[in-house]
Enzyme design. Structure first.
Site, PDB file in Angstrom:
ATOM      1  N   ASP A 336      53.318   6.409  61.604  1.00 15.27           N
ATOM      2  CA  ASP A 336      53.366   5.407  62.661  1.00 15.27           C
ATOM      3  C   ASP A 336      52.043   4.656  62.770  1.00 15.27           C
ATOM      4  O   ASP A 336      52.012   3.421  62.818  1.00 15.27           O
ATOM      5  CB  ASP A 336      53.697   6.091  63.993  1.00 15.27           C
ATOM      6  CG  ASP A 336      54.604   5.236  64.868  1.00 15.27           C
ATOM      7  OD1 ASP A 336      55.135   4.228  64.354  1.00 15.27           O
ATOM      8  OD2 ASP A 336      54.782   5.567  66.050  1.00 15.27           O
ATOM      9  N   ASP A 396      60.893   7.475  68.506  1.00 13.30           N
ATOM     10  CA  ASP A 396      60.068   7.962  69.606  1.00 13.30           C
ATOM     11  C   ASP A 396      60.843   8.888  70.538  1.00 13.30           C
ATOM     12  O   ASP A 396      60.259   9.533  71.405  1.00 13.30           O
ATOM     13  CB  ASP A 396      59.515   6.778  70.401  1.00 13.30           C
ATOM     14  CG  ASP A 396      58.664   5.862  69.530  1.00 13.30           C
ATOM     15  OD1 ASP A 396      58.000   6.386  68.630  1.00 13.30           O
ATOM     16  OD2 ASP A 396      58.695   4.637  69.743  1.00 13.30           O
TER      17      ASP A 396
END
Length: 481
Positions: A336, A396
């Protein structure tokens, strides 16, 4: 999502009907050239003259007197914005709008040679000019203003509730399935059957590394071949979300003691209500696919399908131990951060690969259906220009959710009164709050895993260490491969 390197404002347009119909549109302007009021209270309306048939690189392109005391819109052309503005100002215009068919960019010409230019200059999408005529008619009055960016948007509260509820429910569902498995294992033969079945949905350290590698390759392929792969992702999402919604609702329907009539086909029996449920789930996915670009309500259906997908993913994929959780969450955290913060130094246009893929690279209108979307509730220029929705990626939710699910199953296996599950869920909620705080302070999109992963991993480790179960928690209890 992508940020425009310029000042964003709002064009407020009003039709001539009774009562007048109004609509707002996004504009890009340069605050060093033009100072716009912060509200409509101090804004001055001008009659709009549509001259999009010209680029206004010469005063001879338009009839004399047609611009007098009006707001003028022309097309973007070879000459600079300030050259257009000087011509428009000399012909009596009070406002210049420049329509662009491509993505809006910053207005950054050399102003030193055009100090005499004082009229407001703004860039607007050509499609918005077309929409303005269709919606408001040919007689339109317009004004420009730039409201301050809100410190906090209440859509974040909705995102927070959806994310935390999904993680908590997915972890709890995984624990229920684990308890049923433990109760069902009664004989050695059945135990072996269960073990073989579970291996197909268990992440080992090797499969974790392979999974992250596939994610990296897929993201890079999407960046270079987005135009075609986006439709592959949409098709996969429709199929996977329909199946996930069926699994979620079937678990609820199974608890209802009514409508259990069955039909027999090919030596197999199936409940009629499950057939209707399957048709409903497929129809929901098809309706979303057809109307996915309808911003007024399609986001609701996408969120429902997305939550079902995340729940089914968290419940189905099982981490064998805390070691695999650390590897998965750690690698995806690096993934990420790398694709958000590091890739801008590699790409030609200076944009991160993650941001470009999320926004649709090279101006592509199709968006990947891998996010929870909630419309922004606070009115601002960013809502019109680039960010009409608050977004949270499925990753997420799913990635920390797998750790929460492991904590819940470990609670079931060790009869630890849900202490791991509750503490990890609370840590996830704290991580989400921290993400929103940093988002509000930095005014730019954040990789949520940067905050969620440390919160959940550190909390789980502290609970295991405090209970003197770290070795067992690290190696796992019943999913040794």
């Amino acid at each position: 999502l992508s940020q425009v390197a310029a000042d964003e404002g709002i064009l407020h347009a009003s039709g001539s009907g009774l009562p007048p119909v109004t609509k707002d549109y996004c504009i890009i302007y340069n605050s060093k050239w033009t100072s716009l009021p912060k509200s409509l209270d101090n804004a001055t309306f001008r009659t709009l003259e549509n001259l999009t048939s010209t680029v206004l690189c010469s005063s001879s392109e338009v009839p004399s007197g047609i611009m007098k005391d009006k707001a003028v819109v022309v097309m973007r052309g070879n000459c600079t914005f300030l050259e257009k503005a000087r011509i428009a100002q000399s012909l009596g215009a009070k406002m210049l709008l420049i329509a662009s068919k491509s993505r809006l960019s910053s207005i950054s010409d050399n102003k030193t040679d055009f100090e005499d230019v004082t009229l407001p200059i703004a860039l607007i999408r050509y499609n918005d000019i077309v929409d303005m005529q269709l919606t408001l008619g040919n007689e339109v009055n317009v004004t420009l203003y730039s409201p301050p960016l809100p410190e906090f948007d209440y859509s974040m509260v909705v995102i927070f509730l959806i994310a935390v509820s999904t993680v908590a429910l997915g972890g709890y569902w995984s624990g229920v399935a684990e308890l049923e498995n433990l109760k069902a294992i009664a004989s050695p033969g059945e135990r072996e059957t269960r073990r073989k079945k579970e291996e197909n949905v268990t992440f080992t350290p090797v499969t974790v590394i392979l999974f992250v590698a596939i994610c990296c390759v897929m993201l890079v392929l999407l960046y270079f071949f987005y135009k075609w792969l986006v439709y592959v992702i949409i098709s996969v999402f429709c199929l996977a979300s329909a199946m996930s919604l069926y699994n979620c609702l079937a678990a609820l329907v199974g608890e209802i003691p009514f409508g259990q009539c069955r039909i027999t086909c090919c030596n197999k029996t199936i409940e009629v209500r499950l057939i209707f449920l399957a048709v409903f789930c497929i129809a929901a996915a098809v309706v979303w696919a057809v109307f996915r670009n309808e911003d007024r309500w399609a986001w609701i259906l996408q969120d429902i399908l997305g939550v079902a997908f995340c729940l089914n993913f968290i419940k189905t994929l099982k981490m064998p131990n805390f070691k695999s959780c650390v590897i998965l969450l750690g690698l995806l955290l690096l993934y990420d951060v790398f694709f958000v913060f590091i890739t801008p130094f590699i790409t030609k246009n200076g944009a991160s690969i993650m941001v470009e893929v999320a926004a649709g690279p090279f101006g592509n209108s199709e968006k990947l259906p891998v996010v929870i979307r909630v419309p922004r509730l606070e009115h601002s220029a960013s809502t019109l220009c680039d960010l009409p929705f608050s977004l949270l990626g499925f990753g997420d939710i799913i990635v920390p959710g797998l750790l929460v699910a492991y904590c819940r199953r470990f609670d079931v296996q060790t009869s630890s009164s849900s202490v791991y599950y509750v503490s990890c869920t609370i840590a996830y909620a704290v991580g989400m709050v921290l993400t929103f705080v940093v988002l509000a302070l930095m005014k730019m999109g954040q990789p949520a895993l940067l905050y969620l992963v440390p919160c959940t991993l550190i909390t789980s480790s502290l609970v295991a260490w405090r209970r003197k179960e770290m070795k067992k928690f690290w190696k796992g209890s019943s999913y040794q491969v």
